[in-house]
Design a protein around this motif. Structure first.
Motif, short mmCIF file in Angstrom:
data_model
loop_
_atom_site.label_atom_id
_atom_site.label_comp_id
_atom_site.label_asym_id
_atom_site.label_seq_id
_atom_site.Cartn_x
_atom_site.Cartn_y
_atom_site.Cartn_z
N ILE A 1 53.59 39.69 39.39
CA ILE A 1 52.30 40.12 39.95
C ILE A 1 51.34 40.36 38.78
CG2 ILE A 1 51.13 41.92 41.26
CD1 ILE A 1 53.77 42.27 42.83
N ILE A 2 50.24 39.59 38.76
CA ILE A 2 49.26 39.63 37.67
C ILE A 2 48.01 40.37 38.12
CG2 ILE A 2 47.94 38.25 36.00
CD1 ILE A 2 50.96 37.91 35.76
N ASN A 3 47.65 41.39 37.38
CA ASN A 3 46.41 42.15 37.63
C ASN A 3 46.32 42.68 39.06
OD1 ASN A 3 45.70 41.55 34.97
ND2 ASN A 3 44.43 39.78 35.57
N ASN A 4 47.49 42.91 39.70
CA ASN A 4 47.57 43.52 41.04
C ASN A 4 46.89 42.69 42.13
OD1 ASN A 4 48.99 45.69 39.99
ND2 ASN A 4 47.13 46.93 39.68
N GLU B 1 46.98 34.25 45.86
CA GLU B 1 46.37 35.58 45.87
C GLU B 1 46.76 36.29 47.15
OE1 GLU B 1 42.24 36.05 44.96
OE2 GLU B 1 42.19 34.36 43.55
N PHE B 2 47.00 37.60 47.02
CA PHE B 2 47.34 38.39 48.21
C PHE B 2 46.31 39.50 48.38
CE2 PHE B 2 49.74 39.88 44.55
CZ PHE B 2 49.38 41.22 44.48
N GLY B 3 46.45 40.20 49.48
CA GLY B 3 45.48 41.25 49.77
C GLY B 3 45.90 42.59 49.18
N ASP B 4 46.39 43.46 50.05
CA ASP B 4 46.76 44.81 49.63
C ASP B 4 48.13 44.78 48.94
OD1 ASP B 4 46.19 47.72 49.72
OD2 ASP B 4 48.08 47.72 50.82
N LEU B 5 48.21 45.37 47.72
CA LEU B 5 49.44 45.35 46.93
C LEU B 5 50.56 46.14 47.62
CD1 LEU B 5 51.00 44.69 44.33
CD2 LEU B 5 49.97 46.73 43.30
N ALA C 1 58.15 41.59 38.93
CA ALA C 1 57.62 42.11 37.66
C ALA C 1 56.09 42.23 37.74
CB ALA C 1 58.01 41.19 36.52
N PHE C 2 55.56 43.15 36.96
CA PHE C 2 54.11 43.37 36.91
C PHE C 2 53.58 43.04 35.51
CE2 PHE C 2 55.48 45.86 40.49
CZ PHE C 2 54.43 45.78 41.40
N ASP C 3 52.43 42.44 35.49
CA ASP C 3 51.83 42.09 34.19
C ASP C 3 50.30 42.09 34.33
OD1 ASP C 3 51.56 41.41 31.60
OD2 ASP C 3 52.33 39.36 31.76
N SER C 4 49.62 42.20 33.23
CA SER C 4 48.14 42.12 33.24
C SER C 4 47.71 41.10 32.19
CB SER C 4 47.51 43.49 32.94
OG SER C 4 47.90 43.95 31.67
#
Length: 647
Positions: free
Chosen positions: A64-67, A105-109, A130-133
């Motif tokens: 998941i990039i930048n939420n 792209e998705f809506g609400d995390l 995993a989460f990343d920015s």
């Protein structure tokens, strides 16, 4: 060497706009290719399809990039399936890291995470979340710098426009505002006029030819101790060829020639005129020997101290002071000759006119009959004219015409001939052109009542009759009652070209001019407004007799004319109120006496006047022959030239 220089000159010039374009292209390239060459972001998919892949156990990892963006990595087995074969990442270069198979792209995390957790629990799938920015450093930098780049670019563009070339207009080139606006004529290319193209003006040509000779062969004069003249002032009525003479000097001298108008020194900014004078003489001195030609010099050369309402700092006076200093001051310019032209020499400053600045004043007068013939020959060269065309006749038909007027006559004659569909320009076309220029365009469709037409006919017949009867009045050539310009009728005469005029001649001319109004009085016993131009002409003549030429016995041998023009702005008359009354009375008496004389002449020849008017009403245009039939041969026959009187 010459070829090498030409090849060097042909090298492409580097424009600053190319540099700007390259910089922008580099920024765009960095922005586009900052993620590597090729498709490294994965194929597009939807959240619904992703959840289906997750249930099937095809998903190995979700990043998941930048939420807001999810990148999906499939297992090795899933990648071999037909449905996922198109999702394999393609790259032109070897990849440093594993590229994702899908991206969406998705809506609400929070909802997205809950859905993944639910599927993991229900379908017992093992997936790594995993989460990343990420941030695009170059893109962010470009967006940050773009406003500054635009501001700097606009500033550079404006400064280049203000300080750059293109010839200093009033609105641009603020840093070049003090530069001279003089146009430099190349002696080999730009100037093709020679003294052969200047007809007439023998005296003036001799004067300026000597200046040209000095520039070509200075040792001829300096060997005897002579010095080059500093300047020559061409003075004369408009259209006599002052500027043409200067062009001929430019063509003959074979030296750099700077040309500009007096008004080119005038600007809205203080000190600009003086700065331009300094710059002009600096350029001329660098290219010396050279010639500077200032047309209409009265724009800056008016006498100082006149009508100075603007305070102590008058811009025009500062410009003139600088010109005086440059022409003959401590820093005298050598081998720089100043030519100037004006038709208002009387208003020029006396310091400008003195020897050492303008050493020579060359008067360019209106051409006489012989010079008019030469001018006609020059302007007739390009015309297709009849071989039998009499140029002497044309010269005699145009007294008082300047060179510019004769050029206009030739052009009008060609246009008239073309309008009539002729193959060549003939004598009648030139006569029509003279009539057109003097009297204006014929207005045959102008609405005029029969009573008005009859009044105009008798008015014009009155002029013709009186002028025929008087010895010194100009003999008639043609009378018309066809409206021309602003007049309802016109008469053309053949006056002598005189250098001095006697009182008897002036009085006869005044009597003839009043013949129109006198005819109205004799025939209709009432007068009209049709004699306006006659009265204006007569009043000017009578006032000149009394106040200028000293031809009045009562006023005496006095003149109140100031040829220097120094009293132009004076608020006081050069005579007392008592003298003013005497002058007014004398002018009135002279005019009234000639009016009564015209009435007496017409009363005596009333029957011939009526006969002439009836012929004029019938034919609308009559000539000298018609008058000879009615009045007989004129007692005083003088050879002469054409002039015109309008009502």
């Amino acid at each position: 060497m010459a070829k090498d220089n030409k090849n060097l000159n042909k090298k492409p010039k580097v424009s600053p706009y190319w540099i700007y374009g390259i910089i922008i292209a580099v920024f765009l390239a960095i922005q586009l290719f900052s993620g590597g060459f090729g498709d490294t972001s994965g194929s597009k998919t939807t959240p619904a399809e992703f959840f289906q892949y997750l249930k099937n156990g095809d998903v190995k990892k979700v990043e998941i990039i930048n939420n807001r963006i999810a990148r999906v990595y499939l297992t090795k087995e899933a990648q071999e399936q037909d449905v996922h074969k198109k999702s394999k990442p393609k790259s032109l270069l070897p990849a440093v890291a594993t590229a994702p198979n899908y991206q969406f792209e998705f809506g609400d995390l929070k909802l997205f995470q809950e859905e993944i957790a639910k599927i993991k629990a229900e379908d017992n799938v093992d997936v790594n979340v995993a989460f990343d920015s990420e941030q695009n450093v170059w893109g962010d930098l470009l967006l940050t710098l773009l406003p500054f780049v635009l501001i700097i670019g606009v500033w550079i563009f404006i400064m280049r426009r203000m300080s750059g070339g293109g010839g200093g207009g009033a609105g641009g080139q603020i840093f070049n505002i003090g530069k001279s606006k003089a146009k430099l004529f190349d002696e080999k290319i730009d100037t093709k006029t020679s003294f052969k193209d200047v007809a007439g003006l023998e005296g003036a040509k001799e004067e300026v030819q000597e200046i040209v000779d000095f520039l070509k062969f200075p040792e001829k004069y300096t060997s005897l101790g002579g010095k080059i003249p500093k300047g020559a002032l061409l003075v004369g009525p408009p259209g006599t060829g002052k500027t043409l003479l200067a062009k001929a000097v430019a063509g003959e001298a074979q030296v750099p020639f700077f040309s500009l108008s007096g008004s080119d020194f005038v600007e809205m900014f203080v000190g600009v005129g003086a700065s331009r004078v300094r710059d002009l003489f600096k350029q001329a001195k660098e290219k010396s020997p050279s010639i500077i030609f200032i047309d209409e010099i009265d724009a800056i050369g008016r006498a100082r101290g006149k009508n100075n309402m603007s305070g102590s700092n008058d811009e025009r006076e500062n410009t003139l002071n600088q010109l005086l200093t440059e022409m003959d001051g401590f820093g005298t310019n050598t081998n720089v000759i100043v030519l100037a032209a004006t038709n208002r020499a009387d208003v020029l400053d006396s310091a400008l006119m003195r020897a050492g600045r303008f050493d020579r004043q060359i008067y360019v007068d209106l051409p006489d009959v012989r010079e008019r013939k030469e001018i006609f020959e020059v302007h007739l060269r390009p015309l297709k004219k009849e071989e039998t065309l009499d140029i002497d006749f044309l010269a005699k038909q145009t007294p008082g015409f300047s060179g510019a007027d004769i050029a206009n006559v030739c052009n009008e004659a060609a246009l008239i001939a073309a309008r009539k569909g002729k193959k060549a320009v003939n004598k009648q076309d030139f006569l029509d052109a003279v009539d057109r220029i003097i009297g204006g365009l014929e207005k045959k469709n102008k609405i005029i009542t029969p009573a008005e037409k009859r009044a105009v006919a008798f008015h014009e017949a009155g002029h013709a009759t009186v002028s025929w009867m008087l010895e010194h009045a100009a003999p008639l050539v043609k009378v018309t009652i066809v409206p021309r310009g602003r007049s309802l009728g016109a008469a053309w005469y053949l006056p002598e070209e005189r250098l001095i005029v006697h009182p008897e001649q002036m009085l006869d001319e005044m009597c003839a001019a009043l013949g129109g109004r006198a005819a109205e009085k004799v025939i209709f016993d009432k007068i009209s407004t049709g004699a306006l131009s006659d009265l204006e002409k007569v009043t000017k003549q009578a006032r000149a007799m009394v106040t200028v030429y000293g031809l009045s016995d009562k006023v005496g041998n006095l003149t109140y004319y100031d040829s220097s023009g120094q009293s132009e702005y004076g608020f006081t008359k050069p005579y007392s109120e008592k003298t003013a009354e005497l002058i007014d009375q004398e002018i009135s008496d002279i005019i009234e006496k000639q009016y009564q004389r015209a009435i007496a002449l017409l009363e005596k020849n009333k029957d011939k006047l009526t006969e002439l008017a009836e012929v004029l009403l019938d034919k609308e245009v009559i000539f000298k022959d018609n008058l000879e039939k009615i009045f007989g041969k004129r007692a005083f026959e003088n050879s002469a030239i054409i002039s015109e009187e309008e009502e």
